[in-house]
Design a protein around this motif. Structure first.
Motif, PDB file in Angstrom:
ATOM      1  N   THR A 149      -2.075  17.675 -14.759  1.00 32.20           N
ATOM      2  CA  THR A 149      -0.661  17.631 -15.128  1.00 32.20           C
ATOM      3  C   THR A 149       0.184  18.420 -14.143  1.00 32.20           C
ATOM      4  O   THR A 149       1.305  18.014 -13.810  1.00 32.20           O
ATOM      5  CB  THR A 149      -0.471  18.177 -16.550  1.00 32.20           C
ATOM      6  N   SER A 150      -0.328  19.534 -13.656  1.00 32.50           N
ATOM      7  CA  SER A 150       0.404  20.345 -12.679  1.00 32.50           C
ATOM      8  C   SER A 150       0.597  19.579 -11.378  1.00 32.50           C
ATOM      9  O   SER A 150       1.690  19.602 -10.782  1.00 32.50           O
ATOM     10  CB  SER A 150      -0.341  21.649 -12.407  1.00 32.50           C
ATOM     11  N   LYS A 151      -0.450  18.884 -10.921  1.00 33.96           N
ATOM     12  CA  LYS A 151      -0.337  18.110  -9.687  1.00 33.96           C
ATOM     13  C   LYS A 151       0.686  16.983  -9.833  1.00 33.96           C
ATOM     14  O   LYS A 151       1.497  16.747  -8.923  1.00 33.96           O
ATOM     15  CB  LYS A 151      -1.705  17.538  -9.314  1.00 33.96           C
ATOM     16  N   VAL A 152       0.645  16.290 -10.974  1.00 35.65           N
ATOM     17  CA  VAL A 152       1.618  15.214 -11.203  1.00 35.65           C
ATOM     18  C   VAL A 152       3.035  15.769 -11.236  1.00 35.65           C
ATOM     19  O   VAL A 152       3.968  15.182 -10.665  1.00 35.65           O
ATOM     20  CB  VAL A 152       1.288  14.480 -12.523  1.00 35.65           C
ATOM     21  N   LEU A 153       3.209  16.902 -11.876  1.00 35.86           N
ATOM     22  CA  LEU A 153       4.534  17.510 -11.983  1.00 35.86           C
ATOM     23  C   LEU A 153       5.047  17.957 -10.621  1.00 35.86           C
ATOM     24  O   LEU A 153       6.226  17.750 -10.290  1.00 35.86           O
ATOM     25  CB  LEU A 153       4.461  18.704 -12.939  1.00 35.86           C
ATOM     26  N   ILE A 154       4.173  18.529  -9.807  1.00 42.08           N
ATOM     27  CA  ILE A 154       4.573  18.978  -8.474  1.00 42.08           C
ATOM     28  C   ILE A 154       4.930  17.788  -7.592  1.00 42.08           C
ATOM     29  O   ILE A 154       5.884  17.822  -6.811  1.00 42.08           O
ATOM     30  CB  ILE A 154       3.458  19.821  -7.839  1.00 42.08           C
ATOM     31  N   LYS A 155       4.168  16.683  -7.714  1.00 37.83           N
ATOM     32  CA  LYS A 155       4.486  15.474  -6.942  1.00 37.83           C
ATOM     33  C   LYS A 155       5.851  14.924  -7.328  1.00 37.83           C
ATOM     34  O   LYS A 155       6.622  14.474  -6.474  1.00 37.83           O
ATOM     35  CB  LYS A 155       3.398  14.423  -7.168  1.00 37.83           C
ATOM     36  N   LYS A 156       6.167  14.934  -8.626  1.00 41.95           N
ATOM     37  CA  LYS A 156       7.473  14.453  -9.074  1.00 41.95           C
ATOM     38  C   LYS A 156       8.591  15.315  -8.504  1.00 41.95           C
ATOM     39  O   LYS A 156       9.629  14.808  -8.075  1.00 41.95           O
ATOM     40  CB  LYS A 156       7.535  14.441 -10.603  1.00 41.95           C
ATOM     41  N   TRP A 157       8.381  16.628  -8.525  1.00 43.31           N
ATOM     42  CA  TRP A 157       9.397  17.528  -7.962  1.00 43.31           C
ATOM     43  C   TRP A 157       9.584  17.270  -6.467  1.00 43.31           C
ATOM     44  O   TRP A 157      10.713  17.255  -5.966  1.00 43.31           O
ATOM     45  CB  TRP A 157       8.999  18.979  -8.197  1.00 43.31           C
ATOM     46  N   ASN A 158       8.485  17.041  -5.741  1.00 45.28           N
ATOM     47  CA  ASN A 158       8.590  16.768  -4.305  1.00 45.28           C
ATOM     48  C   ASN A 158       9.327  15.467  -4.042  1.00 45.28           C
ATOM     49  O   ASN A 158      10.145  15.368  -3.128  1.00 45.28           O
ATOM     50  CB  ASN A 158       7.196  16.729  -3.679  1.00 45.28           C
ATOM     51  N   CYS A 159       9.026  14.436  -4.862  1.00 45.44           N
ATOM     52  CA  CYS A 159       9.710  13.149  -4.700  1.00 45.44           C
ATOM     53  C   CYS A 159      11.206  13.280  -4.974  1.00 45.44           C
ATOM     54  O   CYS A 159      12.041  12.720  -4.255  1.00 45.44           O
ATOM     55  CB  CYS A 159       9.092  12.105  -5.626  1.00 45.44           C
ATOM     56  N   CYS A 160      11.554  14.047  -6.017  1.00 43.63           N
ATOM     57  CA  CYS A 160      12.966  14.249  -6.341  1.00 43.63           C
ATOM     58  C   CYS A 160      13.676  14.998  -5.221  1.00 43.63           C
ATOM     59  O   CYS A 160      14.812  14.657  -4.853  1.00 43.63           O
ATOM     60  CB  CYS A 160      13.102  15.005  -7.660  1.00 43.63           C
TER      61      CYS A 160
END
Length: 350
Positions: free
Chosen positions: A313-324
């Motif tokens: 979940t942390s990796k998915v959340l960090i990827k979303k933040w990077n994409c944003c």
């Protein structure tokens, strides 16, 4: 060596070395190292780590009864960290020449003393609740479907918080601010212990009851439930995900026990306070209090290393933040202007 109020401590601290406790230098060095070096570093990391943990645990795929308790524990730990940051501020002010640190200390200490005991009891009971929930999940999986629910976990967490607030109220009444004249003209503020807490039966009985509920009983329960869970892990066949989560919770329990054990021994068996104790005891109190602060920041490290669902979940959340962030940075770039083509008569005819 005992003191009745803060003035005696202040005078004793600023007297000559022959009149002070021989362990005064040990206390000063320990207070400076823990209060000025370790406290700000660990507190900053703990606040960021607990905030990140709450964000991860509130994701849709992470909503479980265990994680509800973990959210409440992270909120309690963050409150204690903020309370310890105030102690860092007071220690920092004491090192500034000419600063009126005594007035600031008097205004902050009664509140921070109450918040400290409230958060410690809440964290201990929440850790026991996590151990009980994990015990039911591992040893009684058929009952877990009806007992281990998100609603019950949230209700239990709220009840533990209110119980800790009410149970620690006498600590809010332990100190009172008084004034007295110095040199016959100046009025100075002082922090004194109330009559309710001056070596009376209430002070002794309440201290024991509070520390039994906060330290001794949680440690006994945690050791018992942990032993039962470890036995169940060795005798029963569990899924890999359930094993990892259980090992993660056992690590949280083990760290809690190790960090709270020194404070429990000094507060109950040795019956030592802080400002009414000798400089040797106060120096060790600085170390044991730092262990309590360190315990509030280790849970997130355990989750990141042992809990696979938390890591994913942390990796998915960090990827979303990077994409944003990439989208925002791309949108902020000025668009290239297309040069206007100049049409002439010859170009139109051609």
């Amino acid at each position: 060596m005992g003191y009745q109020n803060l003035t005696e401590i202040y005078v004793n601290t600023n007297s000559t070395m022959t009149q002070r406790d021989q362990f005064h230098s040990f206390y000063i060095v320990t207070r400076r190292f823990t209060g000025l070096v370790l406290y700000p570093i660990v507190s900053l990391f703990g606040l960021l780590a607990n905030a990140f943990g709450v964000i991860v645990f509130t994701r849709r795929g992470m909503r479980t009864p265990t994680n509800v308790f973990c959210i409440a524990l992270a909120a309690t730990d963050s409150t204690k960290i903020i309370n310890d940051i105030l102690y860092f501020v007071v220690v920092l002010i004491t090192e500034i020449p000419g600063a009126d640190w005594k007035r600031i200390f008097i205004s902050l200490y009664p509140v921070t003393h109450y918040v400290f005991h409230t958060t410690m009891m809440s964290a201990a009971l929440l850790t026991v609740a996590i151990a009980i929930e994990r015990y039911v999940e591992v040893c009684h999986p058929y009952k877990a479907r009806s007992v281990c629910t998100i609603t019950l976990a949230a209700s239990t967490s709220i009840c533990i918080l209110f119980f800790s607030i009410l149970m620690s109220i006498p600590y809010a009444c332990k100190y009172t601010v008084s004034d007295h004249e110095t040199n016959g003209t100046m009025v100075d503020l002082d922090l004194t212990v109330t009559k309710l807490w001056v070596k009376g039966p209430f002070a002794i009985s309440f201290t024991w009851v509070h520390y039994v509920l906060r330290s001794l009983l949680p440690l006994v329960l945690l050791i018992g439930f942990s032993a039962r869970i470890i036995y169940a892990l060795r005798s029963h066949r569990l899924g890999n995900s359930k094993k990892r989560i259980t090992v993660c919770i056992l690590a949280v329990i083990a760290v809690f026990a190790m960090c709270n054990f020194p404070d429990t021994i000094m507060s109950t068996i040795l019956n030592t306070g802080y400002y009414e104790a000798s400089y040797l005891v106060r120096g060790f109190r600085e170390i044991t209090d730092f262990f309590l602060l360190l315990q509030t920041t280790t849970n997130i490290v355990i989750y990141c290393t042992l809990n696979r669902s938390f890591i994913k979940t942390s990796k998915v959340l960090i990827k979303k933040w990077n994409c944003c962030n990439r989208r925002v940075s791309f949108d902020d770039k000025p668009k290239e202007q297309i040069p206007l083509r100049r049409y002439t008569v010859d170009s139109l005819l051609s």
